[in-house]
Enzyme design. Structure first.
Site, PDB file in Angstrom:
ATOM      1  N   GLU A 167       5.650   9.773   3.196  1.00  0.00           N
ATOM      2  CA  GLU A 167       5.334   8.432   2.701  1.00  0.00           C
ATOM      3  C   GLU A 167       4.429   8.509   1.467  1.00  0.00           C
ATOM      4  O   GLU A 167       3.434   9.227   1.470  1.00  0.00           O
ATOM      5  CB  GLU A 167       4.633   7.617   3.800  1.00  0.00           C
ATOM      6  CG  GLU A 167       4.442   6.153   3.415  1.00  0.00           C
ATOM      7  CD  GLU A 167       4.012   5.270   4.595  1.00  0.00           C
ATOM      8  OE1 GLU A 167       3.543   5.817   5.615  1.00  0.00           O
ATOM      9  OE2 GLU A 167       4.175   4.038   4.481  1.00  0.00           O
ATOM     10  N   ASP A 223       5.576   0.311   3.404  1.00  0.00           N
ATOM     11  CA  ASP A 223       5.794  -0.932   4.149  1.00  0.00           C
ATOM     12  C   ASP A 223       5.530  -2.124   3.226  1.00  0.00           C
ATOM     13  O   ASP A 223       5.372  -1.965   2.026  1.00  0.00           O
ATOM     14  CB  ASP A 223       4.887  -0.967   5.386  1.00  0.00           C
ATOM     15  CG  ASP A 223       3.417  -0.845   5.003  1.00  0.00           C
ATOM     16  OD1 ASP A 223       3.123  -0.785   3.789  1.00  0.00           O
ATOM     17  OD2 ASP A 223       2.563  -0.801   5.893  1.00  0.00           O
ATOM     18  N   TYR A 254      -5.945   0.968   8.679  1.00  0.00           N
ATOM     19  CA  TYR A 254      -7.065   1.101   7.743  1.00  0.00           C
ATOM     20  C   TYR A 254      -8.359   0.580   8.352  1.00  0.00           C
ATOM     21  O   TYR A 254      -9.037  -0.252   7.774  1.00  0.00           O
ATOM     22  CB  TYR A 254      -6.757   0.364   6.433  1.00  0.00           C
ATOM     23  CG  TYR A 254      -5.584   0.968   5.698  1.00  0.00           C
ATOM     24  CD1 TYR A 254      -5.711   2.197   5.067  1.00  0.00           C
ATOM     25  CD2 TYR A 254      -4.349   0.314   5.652  1.00  0.00           C
ATOM     26  CE1 TYR A 254      -4.638   2.768   4.393  1.00  0.00           C
ATOM     27  CE2 TYR A 254      -3.266   0.885   4.981  1.00  0.00           C
ATOM     28  CZ  TYR A 254      -3.423   2.103   4.348  1.00  0.00           C
ATOM     29  OH  TYR A 254      -2.365   2.665   3.689  1.00  0.00           O
ATOM     30  N   ASP A 305       0.804  -1.232   0.000  1.00  0.00           N
ATOM     31  CA  ASP A 305       0.000   0.000   0.000  1.00  0.00           C
ATOM     32  C   ASP A 305       0.830   1.271   0.000  1.00  0.00           C
ATOM     33  O   ASP A 305       0.400   2.306  -0.495  1.00  0.00           O
ATOM     34  CB  ASP A 305      -0.926   0.017   1.226  1.00  0.00           C
ATOM     35  CG  ASP A 305      -0.145   0.120   2.535  1.00  0.00           C
ATOM     36  OD1 ASP A 305       0.750  -0.718   2.758  1.00  0.00           O
ATOM     37  OD2 ASP A 305      -0.423   1.043   3.317  1.00  0.00           O
TER      38      ASP A 305
END
Ligand SMILES: *[C@@H]1O[C@H](CO)[C@@H](O)[C@H](O)[C@H]1NC(C)=O
Length: 491
Positions: free
Chosen positions: A469, A78, A229, A75
Site C-alpha cells: 500500500e 482507501d 491512526y 491517505d
C-alpha cells in the site's frame, strides 16, 4: 597452449569488469513523486489535473455537519480522509519545499507548491468554525469493507471533529505545524495566502494548547481514527512541534518561549528515535536545532544534543546502538509500511546535514565526530535502494525504472478507471478486481509502496497492504530528498 587456455589466462589476468551501477534519474523520480499526489486527490479535480484516470469524488463531504469539507487527500489505498496523517503529510511536503525547493526545476517547484496548496485549502476548511477542528471524513470500517473507486464511493461520510469537550491537541497541533510550514513554502508565490495560513496556524495552535488531550482518548473519535491512526504516543510532541513551526514561520518570540519553557514538561528530551505521523520527536529536534546552530539561541542546545544522538543511531561509524537495517541496507522498523520510516529519516539526514554544514559543524557521537557528508551518504543509500539498488533489483516507485510494483493495494489504481468504465461499481463489485492476479489497470505514477520485509523480499501482492500500500506520508518527505539529489547526484 590451446586457444581455450589462452582465453582462460587472458580472463584471469584481466581486471574484473567494473560494477556498473546505473546512476539514477533523480529528476524523473522527483517529477513522479509529486505527480503521485494528484492520484490521491479528493474533491473536484481542476482542469490541469494530470492523473487523468481519476475523476471528481466526495463532493458533499462535510454536508452532514453543515460545513464544506470538500477536497484534501485520501491517505493511502482507501477513501477516508484522516486529518492526523494528512496534516503531517502537508508539513513534510512544505518542509521539502522550504529546504530543497531551490534544487527543483521551476516546473516541479510549481507542482510541489500545488500539492501543498491542495492540502492547505482543505486544512483551512477544517478550521471554519470557532473552537472546532474537523479531523476526519469517512467511516473507516464501512469504507474498508468495500473495494470501491473514490468516484463511486457510497459509504457513510461521517464527519469527526474535536472541540473543547473532546480535545485533540495532536491533530490540532499537527495542523498548526502544517499551516506554518506551508506559509513559509508558499510565501514566495502568494504572500496573502501565506498570511491566511499563518492566521490559521495561530488558531489551530491556540485551540490545541488551551484544550489539551489526545483525540483517541474520546470513545467516538477513537472509533473513527483507531486502530488506523490512533495517537499512540500522546499529544505533547505535537504541541512542541506546532510551536516550533510557528516560531520558524513567524519569528514570534512567544513560540520560542513556549518551546523553552515547556520543553521539559512536554517531554522534548524524551528523545524518542522516531519520526512519523504519530511521533514527532526526531523531527522536532532537527527543526529546533537550526536556531541553535545558526548561533542565535544558546538555550536550545539540548535540542542539538538530542538530534545528534538520533543521527548517531543511523551512521555505522558511531559506537551507539544502531537502528535495524536489512541485509540489503534498508532502514527497517517492524509494523508495516516501512518505507515511511525510510523516507522521513532520509529527509532528516539531509536536512540536518545542511544545517550543520552551513555553520561548519559536526554530529557529536561521543567517541567520534560525524560529518554532514557522512549523513548525506546514508540518505543516498536509502534513496538508491528505493529506486532499484536492492536485492530484489526493482524500484519501489510505481512507474520508475523497468521493474516496479504492479499490484499495489489501492482501490482507484486497481479498479477500471471511471473514464474507461463509467458504469457504477458497487461496494462488493470490486472484489473480483481485488482478487485478480492481473496488474492494476491504472498506474498510480510515483507511488512508493510500504516496501519489502526485513528479508528484502517483495511479493507484489495486492492483499498484503503492509507491503503493497502506498501512503501520502511515504512520499511527502521523499519529494525534498529527491530534489536534493537532482542537484547533487554525487552528494
Ligand atoms: C506573537 O504571538 C502572540 C500570540 O499569538 C500575539 O499575541 C502577538 O501579538 C504576536 N506578536 C507579534 C509581534 O506578532
Amino acid at each position: 597452449m590451446s586457444l581455450f587456455s589462452v582465453l582462460l589466462l587472458l580472463l584471469l589476468l584481466s581486471p574484473p569488469p567494473p560494477v556498473i551501477t546505473a546512476a539514477h534519474d533523480y529528476a524523473d523520480a522527483l517529477t513522479k513523486s509529486i505527480l503521485f499526489f494528484e492520484g490521491q486527490r479528493s474533491g473536484r479535480l481542476p482542469p490541469d489535473q494530470r492523473a487523468n484516470w481519476r475523476g471528481d469524488s466526495a463532493l458533499s463531504d462535510g454536508s452532514s455537519a453543515g460545513v464544506d469539507l470538500q477536497g484534501g487527500y485520501y491517505d493511502a489505498g482507501d477513501n477516508v480522509k484522516f486529518g492526523f496523517p494528512m496534516a503531517f503529510t502537508t508539513t513534510m511536503l512544505a518542509w521539502s519545499v522550504i529546504e530543497f525547493g531551490e534544487f527543483m526545476p521551476s516546473g516541479e517547484l510549481r507542482n510541489a507548491a500545488a500539492a501543498v496548496r491542495w492540502a492547505t485549502d482543505y486544512l483551512l476548511k477544517t478550521l471554519a468554525l470557532p473552537d472546532r477542528v474537523f479531523i476526519q471524513v469517512g467511516d473507516p470500517t464501512k469504507d474498508h469493507n468495500c473495494w470501491e473507486r473514490p468516484e463511486d464511493m457510497d459509504t457513510e461520510r461521517t464527519v469527526y471533529g474535536v472541540s473543547p469537550e473532546r480535545p485533540g491537541s495532536d491533530v490540532a497541533g499537527e495542523t498548526a505545524a502544517a499551516l506554518s510550514a506551508a506559509a513559509m513554502a508558499l510565501r514566495p508565490i502568494d504572500g496573502e495566502y501565506a498570511d491566511e495560513l499563518l492566521r490559521g496556524s495561530f488558531r489551530a495552535f491556540e485551540f490545541a494548547d488551551k484544550h489539551r488531550g489526545a483525540y483517541s482518548d474520546d470513545p467516538d473519535l477513537k472509533a473513527g481514527g483507531c486502530p488506523f491512526y490512533c495517537d499512540f504516543d500522546g499529544y505533547q510532541d505535537e504541541l512542541l512541534w506546532g510551536a516550533a513551526w510557528l516560531r520558524r514561520a513567524s519569528q514570534n518570540d512567544t513560540f520560542l518561549n513556549y518551546i523553552q519553557n515547556n520543553g521539559k514538561t512536554l517531554g522534548a528530551d524524551d528523545n524518542i528515535n522516531e519520526f512519523g505521523w504519530d511521533n514527532k520527536h526526531a523531527g522536532l529536534n532537527v527543526l529546533v536545532s537550526k536556531e541553535f546552530l545558526d548561533g542565535k539561541v544558546f538555550s536550545l542546545q539540548s535540542y542539538k544534543e538530542s538530534a545528534d544522538s538520533f543521527m548517531c543511531t543511523l551512521v555505522p561509524e558511531s559506537s551507539s546502538s544502531h537502528i535495524q537495517y536489512t541485509k540489503g541496507g534498508l532502514i527497517y522498523k517492524p509494523g508495516g509500511s516501512n518505507m515511511q520510516h525510510v523516507t522521513s529519516i532520509a529527509f532528516l539526514l539531509l536536512t540536518y546535514a545542511n544545517y550543520l554544514s552551513k555553520t561548519s559543524q559536526y554530529v557529536n557521537c561521543g567517541n567520534i565526530l560525524i560529518s554532514p557528508t557522512s549523513l548525506r551518504a546514508q540518505a543516498k543509500k536509502q534513496v538508491d535502494y528505493i529506486l532499484g539498488d536492492n536485492p530484489a533489483k526493482m524500484s519501489y516507485m510505481v512507474g520508475y525504472g523497468d521493474r516496479f510494483p504492479l499490484r499495489i493495494h489501492h482501490r482507484g489504481s486497481s479498479l477500471p478507471s471511471i473514464t474507461s468504465h463509467p458504469q457504477f461499481l458497487a461496494c462488493k463489485d470490486g472484489s473480483a478486481y481485488f482478487n485478480s492476479p492481473n496488474p492494476n489497470p491504472n498506474l498510480l505514477i510515483g507511488a512508493i509502496v510500504g516496501g519489502p520485509g526485513e528479508d528484502d523480499v517483495y511479493d507484489d501482492d495486492r492483499a498484503d497492504f503492509r507491503k503493497s500500500e502506498p501512503t501520502t506520508y511515504i512520499n511527502a518527505p521523499l519529494v525534498g530528498v529527491l530534489a536534493y539529489f537532482v542537484a547533487n547526484p554525487d552528494i
